[in-house]
Write a protein that holds these residues in place. Structure first.
Motif, PDB file in Angstrom:
ATOM      1  N   GLU A  74       0.675  -1.280  -0.123  1.00 53.32           N
ATOM      2  CA  GLU A  74       0.179   0.065  -0.083  1.00 53.32           C
ATOM      3  C   GLU A  74       0.881   1.256  -0.055  1.00 53.32           C
ATOM      4  OE1 GLU A  74      -3.158  -0.097   2.936  1.00 53.32           O
ATOM      5  OE2 GLU A  74      -3.316   2.169   2.660  1.00 53.32           O
ATOM      6  N   ALA A  75       2.048   1.245   0.205  1.00 54.40           N
ATOM      7  CA  ALA A  75       3.025   2.387   0.586  1.00 54.40           C
ATOM      8  C   ALA A  75       3.206   2.917  -0.891  1.00 54.40           C
ATOM      9  CB  ALA A  75       4.298   1.969   1.199  1.00 54.40           C
ATOM     10  N   GLN A  76       3.611   4.290  -1.087  1.00 54.33           N
ATOM     11  CA  GLN A  76       4.104   4.726  -2.255  1.00 54.33           C
ATOM     12  C   GLN A  76       5.388   4.658  -2.249  1.00 54.33           C
ATOM     13  OE1 GLN A  76       2.625   8.974  -2.359  1.00 54.33           O
ATOM     14  NE2 GLN A  76       0.688   8.458  -2.255  1.00 54.33           N
ATOM     15  N   VAL A  77       6.142   4.814  -1.113  1.00 52.59           N
ATOM     16  CA  VAL A  77       7.869   4.920  -0.981  1.00 52.59           C
ATOM     17  C   VAL A  77       7.922   3.715   0.056  1.00 52.59           C
ATOM     18  CG1 VAL A  77       9.830   5.692  -0.655  1.00 52.59           C
ATOM     19  CG2 VAL A  77       8.224   6.723  -2.154  1.00 52.59           C
ATOM     20  N   VAL A  78       8.714   2.779   0.365  1.00 53.03           N
ATOM     21  CA  VAL A  78       9.293   2.034   1.571  1.00 53.03           C
ATOM     22  C   VAL A  78      10.894   2.502   1.510  1.00 53.03           C
ATOM     23  CG1 VAL A  78       9.566  -0.144   2.173  1.00 53.03           C
ATOM     24  CG2 VAL A  78       7.772   0.134   0.825  1.00 53.03           C
ATOM     25  N   ILE A  79      10.972   2.875   2.830  1.00 56.34           N
ATOM     26  CA  ILE A  79      12.411   3.351   3.031  1.00 56.34           C
ATOM     27  C   ILE A  79      12.775   2.045   4.006  1.00 56.34           C
ATOM     28  CG2 ILE A  79      13.936   4.910   4.216  1.00 56.34           C
ATOM     29  CD1 ILE A  79      12.013   7.040   3.244  1.00 56.34           C
ATOM     30  N   ASN A  80      14.098   1.589   3.946  1.00 58.49           N
ATOM     31  CA  ASN A  80      14.317   0.493   4.703  1.00 58.49           C
ATOM     32  C   ASN A  80      15.890   1.156   5.642  1.00 58.49           C
ATOM     33  OD1 ASN A  80      16.435  -2.270   4.411  1.00 58.49           O
ATOM     34  ND2 ASN A  80      14.905  -2.084   6.079  1.00 58.49           N
ATOM     35  N   ILE A  81      15.663   1.045   6.907  1.00 53.46           N
ATOM     36  CA  ILE A  81      17.163   1.214   7.636  1.00 53.46           C
ATOM     37  C   ILE A  81      17.256  -0.053   8.527  1.00 53.46           C
ATOM     38  CG2 ILE A  81      18.028   2.817   9.429  1.00 53.46           C
ATOM     39  CD1 ILE A  81      15.740   4.902   8.668  1.00 53.46           C
ATOM     40  N   ASP A  82      18.461  -0.765   8.388  1.00 54.53           N
ATOM     41  CA  ASP A  82      18.937  -1.813   9.003  1.00 54.53           C
ATOM     42  C   ASP A  82      20.216  -2.180   9.008  1.00 54.53           C
ATOM     43  OD1 ASP A  82      18.463  -4.371   9.699  1.00 54.53           O
ATOM     44  OD2 ASP A  82      18.645  -5.327   7.651  1.00 54.53           O
ATOM     45  N   HIS A  83      20.681  -3.036  10.011  1.00 52.93           N
ATOM     46  CA  HIS A  83      22.018  -3.532  10.209  1.00 52.93           C
ATOM     47  C   HIS A  83      22.316  -5.083   9.794  1.00 52.93           C
ATOM     48  CE1 HIS A  83      21.786  -4.513  14.868  1.00 52.93           C
ATOM     49  NE2 HIS A  83      20.646  -4.636  14.057  1.00 52.93           N
ATOM     50  N   HIS A  84      21.382  -5.869   9.412  1.00 54.01           N
ATOM     51  CA  HIS A  84      21.611  -7.183   9.204  1.00 54.01           C
ATOM     52  C   HIS A  84      22.155  -7.670   8.110  1.00 54.01           C
ATOM     53  CE1 HIS A  84      17.774  -7.215  12.033  1.00 54.01           C
ATOM     54  NE2 HIS A  84      18.601  -8.270  12.617  1.00 54.01           N
ATOM     55  N   GLN A  85      22.851  -8.824   8.130  1.00 53.66           N
ATOM     56  CA  GLN A  85      23.473  -9.505   6.744  1.00 53.66           C
ATOM     57  C   GLN A  85      22.354  -9.949   6.082  1.00 53.66           C
ATOM     58  OE1 GLN A  85      26.744 -10.221   6.407  1.00 53.66           O
ATOM     59  NE2 GLN A  85      27.426  -9.301   8.583  1.00 53.66           N
ATOM     60  N   GLY A  86      22.671 -10.013   4.416  1.00 52.72           N
ATOM     61  CA  GLY A  86      21.748 -10.328   3.788  1.00 52.72           C
ATOM     62  C   GLY A  86      20.431  -9.499   3.347  1.00 52.72           C
ATOM     63  N   ASN A  87      20.670  -8.206   3.521  1.00 48.05           N
ATOM     64  CA  ASN A  87      19.393  -7.434   3.573  1.00 48.05           C
ATOM     65  C   ASN A  87      18.806  -7.344   2.062  1.00 48.05           C
ATOM     66  OD1 ASN A  87      18.237  -4.560   2.890  1.00 48.05           O
ATOM     67  ND2 ASN A  87      18.074  -4.654   4.972  1.00 48.05           N
ATOM     68  N   SER A  88      17.623  -7.615   1.872  1.00 43.06           N
ATOM     69  CA  SER A  88      17.155  -7.800   0.538  1.00 43.06           C
ATOM     70  C   SER A  88      16.129  -6.778  -0.093  1.00 43.06           C
ATOM     71  CB  SER A  88      16.525  -9.267   0.327  1.00 43.06           C
ATOM     72  OG  SER A  88      15.452  -9.390   1.031  1.00 43.06           O
ATOM     73  N   PHE A  89      15.893  -5.680   0.816  1.00 45.62           N
ATOM     74  CA  PHE A  89      15.026  -4.570   0.579  1.00 45.62           C
ATOM     75  C   PHE A  89      15.440  -3.909  -0.617  1.00 45.62           C
ATOM     76  CE2 PHE A  89      12.993  -5.412   4.521  1.00 45.62           C
ATOM     77  CZ  PHE A  89      11.298  -4.971   4.324  1.00 45.62           C
ATOM     78  N   PRO A  90      14.550  -3.092  -1.559  1.00 44.78           N
ATOM     79  CA  PRO A  90      15.102  -2.406  -2.368  1.00 44.78           C
ATOM     80  C   PRO A  90      15.464  -0.986  -1.876  1.00 44.78           C
ATOM     81  CG  PRO A  90      12.588  -2.671  -2.570  1.00 44.78           C
ATOM     82  CD  PRO A  90      12.966  -3.484  -1.359  1.00 44.78           C
ATOM     83  N   GLU A  91      16.040  -0.318  -2.548  1.00 43.59           N
ATOM     84  CA  GLU A  91      16.389   1.011  -2.206  1.00 43.59           C
ATOM     85  C   GLU A  91      14.939   2.133  -2.279  1.00 43.59           C
ATOM     86  OE1 GLU A  91      20.405   2.708  -3.024  1.00 43.59           O
ATOM     87  OE2 GLU A  91      20.918   0.624  -3.853  1.00 43.59           O
ATOM     88  N   PRO A  92      14.956   3.103  -1.724  1.00 50.70           N
ATOM     89  CA  PRO A  92      15.898   3.801  -0.645  1.00 50.70           C
ATOM     90  C   PRO A  92      16.199   3.025   0.637  1.00 50.70           C
ATOM     91  CG  PRO A  92      13.987   5.025  -0.793  1.00 50.70           C
ATOM     92  CD  PRO A  92      13.817   3.718  -1.800  1.00 50.70           C
ATOM     93  N   LYS A  93      17.281   2.701   0.870  1.00 48.06           N
ATOM     94  CA  LYS A  93      17.691   2.141   2.188  1.00 48.06           C
ATOM     95  C   LYS A  93      19.218   2.940   2.687  1.00 48.06           C
ATOM     96  CE  LYS A  93      19.417  -2.131   0.286  1.00 48.06           C
ATOM     97  NZ  LYS A  93      19.271  -3.788   0.419  1.00 48.06           N
ATOM     98  N   TYR A  94      19.324   2.567   4.046  1.00 46.67           N
ATOM     99  CA  TYR A  94      20.590   2.756   4.634  1.00 46.67           C
ATOM    100  C   TYR A  94      20.984   1.560   5.444  1.00 46.67           C
ATOM    101  CZ  TYR A  94      24.315   4.512   7.824  1.00 46.67           C
ATOM    102  OH  TYR A  94      25.504   4.495   8.322  1.00 46.67           O
ATOM    103  N   VAL A  95      21.608   0.797   4.857  1.00 46.86           N
ATOM    104  CA  VAL A  95      22.131  -0.597   5.640  1.00 46.86           C
ATOM    105  C   VAL A  95      23.688  -0.539   5.966  1.00 46.86           C
ATOM    106  CG1 VAL A  95      22.137  -3.068   5.402  1.00 46.86           C
ATOM    107  CG2 VAL A  95      20.323  -1.946   4.402  1.00 46.86           C
ATOM    108  N   ARG A  96      23.908  -0.698   7.295  1.00 46.04           N
ATOM    109  CA  ARG A  96      25.170  -0.884   7.624  1.00 46.04           C
ATOM    110  C   ARG A  96      25.539  -1.837   8.457  1.00 46.04           C
ATOM    111  NH1 ARG A  96      28.667   1.614  11.338  1.00 46.04           N
ATOM    112  NH2 ARG A  96      27.013   3.225  11.947  1.00 46.04           N
ATOM    113  N   THR A  97      26.214  -2.909   8.256  1.00 50.49           N
ATOM    114  CA  THR A  97      26.050  -4.151   9.240  1.00 50.49           C
ATOM    115  C   THR A  97      27.140  -4.024  10.225  1.00 50.49           C
ATOM    116  OG1 THR A  97      27.812  -5.094   7.676  1.00 50.49           O
ATOM    117  CG2 THR A  97      25.459  -5.635   7.168  1.00 50.49           C
ATOM    118  N   SER A  98      27.948  -3.089  10.207  1.00 48.80           N
ATOM    119  CA  SER A  98      28.836  -2.739  11.177  1.00 48.80           C
ATOM    120  C   SER A  98      28.315  -2.076  12.341  1.00 48.80           C
ATOM    121  CB  SER A  98      30.153  -2.313  10.915  1.00 48.80           C
ATOM    122  OG  SER A  98      29.908  -0.960  10.293  1.00 48.80           O
ATOM    123  N   ALA A  99      27.166  -1.465  12.090  1.00 42.28           N
ATOM    124  CA  ALA A  99      26.501  -0.783  13.262  1.00 42.28           C
ATOM    125  C   ALA A  99      25.957  -1.885  14.251  1.00 42.28           C
ATOM    126  CB  ALA A  99      25.017  -0.124  12.910  1.00 42.28           C
TER     127      ALA A  99
END
Ligand code: 5GP
Ligand code: MN
Length: 325
Positions: A107-132
């Protein structure tokens, strides 16, 4: 395992500034990082003048209800439709891990993802940093990028995120940065002692009685390299607990000298078993958990196996035979 970075705080912040009417969500089986990050980001959105609501697939565990704002977290999807335009998914690496909240993505127009897990599969826009150390650390970076500071509400939330995901500042992800941010948050009103007591103490005596029963299941296998605990429905009978209450039991399997992998098998309704994986530095359990359809971090991961606990134990131990035993 190498650090993986996709996107940046600046990129995600620019997107957040551009849009409005947010629904904030995080992974199933909420923990301190997911709840803390949701409330921390809500504090930032408030300061940016954005409209937001928060939803969780399950109730906020009792240990996190002391956090101001946690009472505003809606449970389930009822009434959500039409009340948001964009979604921000926190501390979650794949849509499936949103559980019953997964349909909100469509239902979302845009999905933003912020995460620190391995193997992140969300499309961008996102900010993923596994060392956090925690998603809370990434939310703190968004505050910095915005030139803003968390209020006392946000500081308590983000401190909880970092305290819990670093295992009370003890896991291998307890970096200088993690400690510096935690110290900043204390300066902004987070209260280490009070928050420790709320999250790790003030337990119902029945939880300790249950721990005694669960410790009875502790087994050491694979030449002492693997230790595991089992919580089946029989053991749980009569204990009115939620998932979060047994979250820390795995630390008892981890603390045995020589153990490289600690496992907790917990039966959930429907005959499936949730498996928690923990490992010492140098052993990547996120890969192992992924082979069972799960994922997580290098030293802390999870998966669900469609079998009763005893059968799940057999499957995992058999799998580990050729890898570590
Ligand atoms: P826990 O054992 O505390 O539930 O989870 C440890 C870590 O692995 C957490 O970061 C959690 O988000 C992740 N995790 C737990 N279960 C699963 C799962 O079934 N799938 C994935 N992808 N990650 C999981
Ligand atoms: Mn996390």
């Amino acid at each position: 395992m190498e650090e993986m970075v996709v996107g940046s705080p600046e990129l995600v912040l620019a997107k957040i500034r551009e849009l409005d009417d947010y629904l904030l969500v995080a992974h199933i089986h909420p923990d301190g990082d997911s709840i803390g990050s949701l409330l921390g980001l809500a504090d930032l959105l408030e300061q940016l003048g954005k409209r937001w609501i928060i939803a969780s697939a399950e109730e906020v565990p009792s240990s996190y209800r002391f956090l101001p704002g946690s009472e505003e977290i809606r449970v389930g999807t009822e009434g959500l439709s039409g009340s948001f335009r964009n979604v921000i998914a926190l501390d979650v690496s794949e849509a499936l891990r949103l559980g019953d909240l997964q349909p909100v993505l469509a239902e979302a127009q845009v999905v933003i993802n912020i995460d620190h897990h391995q193997g992140n599969s969300f499309p961008e826009p996102k900010y993923v940093r596994t060392s956090a150390c925690a998603t809370g650390e990434l939310i703190y970076e968004l505050f910095l990028a915005a030139g803003l500071k968390p209020t006392v509400v946000g500081a308590k939330a983000l401190y909880t995120a970092i305290m819990t995901d670093t295992g009370r500042f003890s896991h291998a992800n307890t970096t200088q940065t993690a400690l510096k941010i935690a110290a900043e948050l204390v300066g902004l009103g987070a209260d280490p002692h009070h928050q420790y007591v709320e999250v790790y103490e003030r337990k119902d005596i029945r939880l300790l009685k249950l721990l005694a029963k669960v410790l009875d299941s502790l087994r050491l296998v694979c030449d002492g390299k693997v230790a595991y605990l089992v919580i089946d429905q029989e053991t749980l009978a009569g204990f009115p607990l939620d998932m979060g209450d047994t979250e820390n039991y795995i630390s008892y399997a981890q603390m045995i000298d020589g153990v490289q992998i600690a496992l907790l098998f917990r039966e959930v309704e429907g005959g499936t078993t949730k498996v928690s994986w923990r490992s010492v530095p140098g052993v990547d359990v996120s890969r192992y958990a992924r082979d069972f359809g799960g994922g997580g971090h290098v030293n802390a991961a999870g998966c669900e196996i469609a079998a009763k606990p005893q059968e799940a134990v057999q499957k995992v131990l058999e799998y580990l035979q050729s890898r570590i035993c």
